[in-house]
Design an enzyme around this catalytic site. Structure first.
Site, PDB file in Angstrom:
ATOM      1  N   LYS A  70       1.008  -1.332   0.057  1.00  0.00           N
ATOM      2  CA  LYS A  70      -0.057   0.036  -0.039  1.00  0.00           C
ATOM      3  C   LYS A  70       0.822   1.348   0.139  1.00  0.00           C
ATOM      4  O   LYS A  70       0.677   2.215  -0.790  1.00  0.00           O
ATOM      5  CB  LYS A  70      -0.919  -0.053   1.070  1.00  0.00           C
ATOM      6  CG  LYS A  70      -1.858   1.274   1.291  1.00  0.00           C
ATOM      7  CD  LYS A  70      -3.112   0.827   2.273  1.00  0.00           C
ATOM      8  CE  LYS A  70      -2.847   0.169   3.454  1.00  0.00           C
ATOM      9  NZ  LYS A  70      -2.182   0.411   4.418  1.00  0.00           N
ATOM     10  N   THR A  77       3.794   1.674  -1.001  1.00  0.00           N
ATOM     11  CA  THR A  77       4.752   1.302  -2.022  1.00  0.00           C
ATOM     12  C   THR A  77       3.845   2.242  -3.178  1.00  0.00           C
ATOM     13  O   THR A  77       4.112   2.854  -4.172  1.00  0.00           O
ATOM     14  CB  THR A  77       5.275  -0.057  -2.364  1.00  0.00           C
ATOM     15  OG1 THR A  77       6.026  -0.394  -1.443  1.00  0.00           O
ATOM     16  CG2 THR A  77       6.129  -0.076  -3.833  1.00  0.00           C
ATOM     17  N   ARG A 117       2.008   8.224   7.059  1.00  0.00           N
ATOM     18  CA  ARG A 117       2.262   8.216   8.676  1.00  0.00           C
ATOM     19  C   ARG A 117       3.651   7.879   8.703  1.00  0.00           C
ATOM     20  O   ARG A 117       4.371   7.437   7.948  1.00  0.00           O
ATOM     21  CB  ARG A 117       1.443   7.101   9.137  1.00  0.00           C
ATOM     22  CG  ARG A 117      -0.082   7.199   9.254  1.00  0.00           C
ATOM     23  CD  ARG A 117      -0.878   6.141   9.789  1.00  0.00           C
ATOM     24  NE  ARG A 117      -0.604   5.065   8.723  1.00  0.00           N
ATOM     25  CZ  ARG A 117      -0.794   3.580   8.890  1.00  0.00           C
ATOM     26  NH1 ARG A 117      -1.325   3.587  10.351  1.00  0.00           N
ATOM     27  NH2 ARG A 117      -0.549   2.723   8.307  1.00  0.00           N
ATOM     28  N   LYS A 138       7.450  -6.108  10.719  1.00  0.00           N
ATOM     29  CA  LYS A 138       7.512  -5.418   9.565  1.00  0.00           C
ATOM     30  C   LYS A 138       8.850  -5.022   8.929  1.00  0.00           C
ATOM     31  O   LYS A 138       9.186  -4.883   7.703  1.00  0.00           O
ATOM     32  CB  LYS A 138       6.722  -4.373   9.423  1.00  0.00           C
ATOM     33  CG  LYS A 138       6.239  -3.845   8.317  1.00  0.00           C
ATOM     34  CD  LYS A 138       4.997  -2.836   8.477  1.00  0.00           C
ATOM     35  CE  LYS A 138       4.532  -2.208   7.116  1.00  0.00           C
ATOM     36  NZ  LYS A 138       3.127  -1.241   7.486  1.00  0.00           N
ATOM     37  N   ALA A 171      -4.179   1.655  12.785  1.00  0.00           N
ATOM     38  CA  ALA A 171      -5.423   1.449  12.420  1.00  0.00           C
ATOM     39  C   ALA A 171      -6.154   0.725  12.906  1.00  0.00           C
ATOM     40  O   ALA A 171      -7.510   0.487  13.130  1.00  0.00           O
ATOM     41  CB  ALA A 171      -5.764   1.534  10.803  1.00  0.00           C
ATOM     42  N   PHE A 205      -3.786  -0.447   7.292  1.00  0.00           N
ATOM     43  CA  PHE A 205      -4.395  -1.729   6.936  1.00  0.00           C
ATOM     44  C   PHE A 205      -5.418  -1.562   5.972  1.00  0.00           C
ATOM     45  O   PHE A 205      -5.495  -0.956   4.840  1.00  0.00           O
ATOM     46  CB  PHE A 205      -4.957  -2.237   8.157  1.00  0.00           C
ATOM     47  CG  PHE A 205      -3.904  -2.510   9.182  1.00  0.00           C
ATOM     48  CD1 PHE A 205      -2.846  -3.372   9.012  1.00  0.00           C
ATOM     49  CD2 PHE A 205      -3.950  -1.893  10.515  1.00  0.00           C
ATOM     50  CE1 PHE A 205      -1.798  -3.673   9.888  1.00  0.00           C
ATOM     51  CE2 PHE A 205      -2.908  -1.969  11.615  1.00  0.00           C
ATOM     52  CZ  PHE A 205      -1.839  -2.840  11.260  1.00  0.00           C
ATOM     53  N   PHE A 210       3.125  -8.618  -9.412  1.00  0.00           N
ATOM     54  CA  PHE A 210       4.331  -9.560  -9.202  1.00  0.00           C
ATOM     55  C   PHE A 210       4.789 -10.292 -10.503  1.00  0.00           C
ATOM     56  O   PHE A 210       3.969 -10.845 -11.223  1.00  0.00           O
ATOM     57  CB  PHE A 210       4.066 -10.711  -7.964  1.00  0.00           C
ATOM     58  CG  PHE A 210       4.096  -9.932  -6.668  1.00  0.00           C
ATOM     59  CD1 PHE A 210       5.159 -10.341  -5.735  1.00  0.00           C
ATOM     60  CD2 PHE A 210       3.192  -9.182  -6.240  1.00  0.00           C
ATOM     61  CE1 PHE A 210       5.475  -9.824  -4.467  1.00  0.00           C
ATOM     62  CE2 PHE A 210       3.354  -8.503  -4.937  1.00  0.00           C
ATOM     63  CZ  PHE A 210       4.400  -8.855  -4.200  1.00  0.00           C
ATOM     64  N   TRP A 218       7.023  -0.759  -8.018  1.00  0.00           N
ATOM     65  CA  TRP A 218       8.029  -1.368  -6.942  1.00  0.00           C
ATOM     66  C   TRP A 218       9.392  -1.500  -7.922  1.00  0.00           C
ATOM     67  O   TRP A 218      10.377  -1.131  -7.417  1.00  0.00           O
ATOM     68  CB  TRP A 218       7.721  -2.536  -6.367  1.00  0.00           C
ATOM     69  CG  TRP A 218       8.719  -3.277  -5.621  1.00  0.00           C
ATOM     70  CD1 TRP A 218       8.954  -3.076  -4.113  1.00  0.00           C
ATOM     71  CD2 TRP A 218       9.784  -4.340  -6.036  1.00  0.00           C
ATOM     72  NE1 TRP A 218       9.940  -3.773  -3.828  1.00  0.00           N
ATOM     73  CE2 TRP A 218      10.483  -4.267  -4.800  1.00  0.00           C
ATOM     74  CE3 TRP A 218      10.296  -4.835  -7.085  1.00  0.00           C
ATOM     75  CZ2 TRP A 218      11.721  -5.342  -4.861  1.00  0.00           C
ATOM     76  CZ3 TRP A 218      11.368  -5.537  -6.997  1.00  0.00           C
ATOM     77  CH2 TRP A 218      12.033  -5.528  -5.870  1.00  0.00           C
TER      78      TRP A 218
END
Length: 556
Positions: free
Chosen positions: A71, A73, A94, A105, A273, A301, A382, A410
């Site tokens: 998200k 990215t 954020r 993470k 969140a 999220f 991907f 990405w």
């Protein structure tokens, strides 16, 4: 293949003064934190009050899975892509919490060639905002216990203190503690606990405050506990708001950084969140709107948590109206929702993909039919995604009148998001009839049911344990008209993290209701959600290191 941190460290950054100049920010508003970070004085908003706002774009996602969605990215890549097609964009994100950085993470500044930099600084101490928030939180805790120790004129019941201490680290050992042990002069012994800093109401207050005056007023309203005769005790009663605001005065100013492609980015505030409202500060979002033609922001999220709170709490309080919504998904994550093990996600599996699609489609339906906002689905592509799988997602979304755009930011940076950017621009030109999922005039129970039935598609809400008594007390104290901040697992529409997809025939169980009067909402705790996470068996911290030249490794 380079890691995210290696890509970030190899990038050529512009001086932050150049980034500020690209937004035409006058020099007097720019407070430098080295060469590549700056705080922007919130007084800029007062002087720019008559300047029209740009378009507001929210990036959200399906429910997160171990397969990853990307998200942040996508948010960063979309902002870069808009610049590729000649649009002046600004990002508003954020700040990462140290808890997830050293926990599961790792870094949280985007990925690949769609990142914000300086990546290491952003993920670690940055400009000290979180430390200031933790200090203000703990100052209030210290003043509260000191008041009890020094005679307790307010008649605070030590068994009914609701204010916890805070630390920005996943530390399960601190969830439930007993403090004040020792001699009589060492304090009043009582049961206590810690929240992670991002769950502190001070974080929510900072992110929703519009000025120092508003900040102090909100801090003063924070309820820290109750007296022996059941009256709420506030930070204002303890005369703590002035000192707390003094600690927070610089933290209130948004932080300016840049993407790898030098797109300006405000990174400010960081409530989770799943246990808070999951959005960056109102001040940073407003700055992005004043300084760019497109403000690209993100909610934490999945859309059932972050987007719901962005729309029902932040937009309502700040008077914001989104122009478009991007819902991020991956083929891999949807197959995981369809029951495929992580090790097998790279194999084409149309049956599992179709079984997992309802999760995405429910989020799409909520955005378009509950909130009445235009949206696009961004597929974070991907290499293992097959054409047949991508077509299945596109066809299913078209049935709901929503377009799908492939995102390859990405690997390609902004160039990989041009199709998404063009669709976002198209959607922003459409008119919309944005509305909230519930009316504030409803009762607390009616608002809980509205979120549960409209957004989660549950059959209703059940209050258990102390929540029954708390509901009655909150309404008697005059808090019934506040919006609801649901504390719920991020992994499912339900309050059970193991129920993937888009379940039906379930109810949401609320076990605790507490007022965050300073932030201006009621927190409803569901399921087993905790406000102090723990570290995993193998924390990310084990892989993070720094060499003798100060070069950090292991931040993913």
């Amino acid at each position: 293949m380079l890691t995210d941190i290696e890509i970030a460290q190899a990038s050529e950054k512009k001086k932050i003064t150049e980034i500020a100049e690209s937004l035409n920010i006058p020099e007097e508003y720019v407070e430098l934190y080295g060469n590549y970070k700056a705080k922007i004085d919130y007084k800029l908003l007062k002087d720019y009050a008559d300047k029209p706002d740009g378009k507001l774009v929210l990036v959200t996602a399906i429910n997160p899975t171990p397969a990853g969605e990307g998200k942040t990215t996508t948010t960063v890549g979309l902002a870069d892509a808009l610049r590729h097609i000649g649009k002046k964009s600004v990002v508003a994100l954020r700040e990462p919490s140290l808890g997830p950085v050293f926990g599961v993470k790792g870094g949280a500044a985007g990925g690949g060639y769609a990142q914000v930099v300086p990546m290491e600084d952003i993920n670690l101490h940055f400009t000290g905002d979180f430390h200031a928030i933790g200090a203000a939180n703990n100052l209030l805790a210290a003043m509260l216990d000191n008041h009890i120790q020094q005679g307790n004129v307010l008649g605070i019941d030590p068994r009914r203190i609701t204010w916890k201490r805070a630390v920005d680290m996943n530390d399960r050992q601190l969830r439930n503690i007993v403090d004040g042990l020792g001699a009589r002069t060492d304090g009043t012994p009582r049961q206590d606990g810690f929240d992670i800093t991002v769950a502190s109401e001070v974080m929510a207050v900072l992110c929703l405050a519009s000025s120092i005056t508003d900040l102090k007023e909100r801090l003063a309203r924070i309820v820290v506990g109750y007296t022996y005769d059941n009256k709420p005790v506030t930070a204002g009663d303890l005369k703590a708001q002035g000192a707390m605001a003094a600690l927070l005065k610089d933290a209130l100013k948004p932080n300016l950084v840049q993407t790898l492609e030098h797109t300006p980015a405000f990174i400010h505030g960081g409530p989770f969140a799943n246990i808070a409202h999951g959005c960056n500060s109102v001040t940073a979002t407003r700055m992005a709107l004043k300084l760019g033609d497109y403000a690209i922001t993100e909610a934490g999220f999945g859309a059932d948590l972050g987007a719901e709170k962005f729309l029902d709490i932040k937009c309502r309080m700040a008077g914001l109206k989104p122009d478009a919504v991007v819902i991020v998904a991956t083929v891999r994550a949807l197959k995981h929702n369809g029951g495929v093990a992580k090790a097998d996600l790279a194999k084409e599996n149309l049956e599992a993909l179709e079984k997992g699609m309802p999760n995405l489609l429910q989020h799409v339906d909520n955005i378009t039919n509950v909130y009445h906002l235009p949206c696009v689905v961004a597929i974070n592509r991907f290499p293992s995604d097959s054409e047949a799988e991508l077509k299945l997602i596109e066809d299913k979304c078209h049935e709901l009148g929503v377009n799908v755009a492939l995102s390859e930011v990405w690997a390609k940076g902004g160039k990989g998001g041009v199709a998404l950017a063009e669709e976002v621009v198209r959607l922003c030109e459409l008119s919309n009839s944005f509305e909230y999922s519930y009316d504030l005039n409803l009762s607390i129970m009616e608002k809980l049911n509205a979120i549960a039935t409209k957004i989660y598609h549950a059959d209703g809400v059940d209050l258990v344990g102390s929540a029954v008594k708390q509901l009655k007390q909150l309404e008697e104290l005059g808090y019934g008209s506040l919006p609801i901040c649901m504390a719920k697992t991020q992994y499912s529409f339900t309050d059970d993290p193991n129920k993937l997809g888009a379940p039906r025939g379930f109810r949401i169980t609320v076990r605790n209701l507490k007022v965050s009067a300073g932030a201006g909402f009621i927190v409803a705790l569901t399921g087993d959600i905790m406000t102090m996470p723990g570290l995993p068996k193998v924390p990310a911290a084990e892989k993070i290191d720094v060499d003798e030249n100060g070069v950090i490794t292991g931040l993913f």
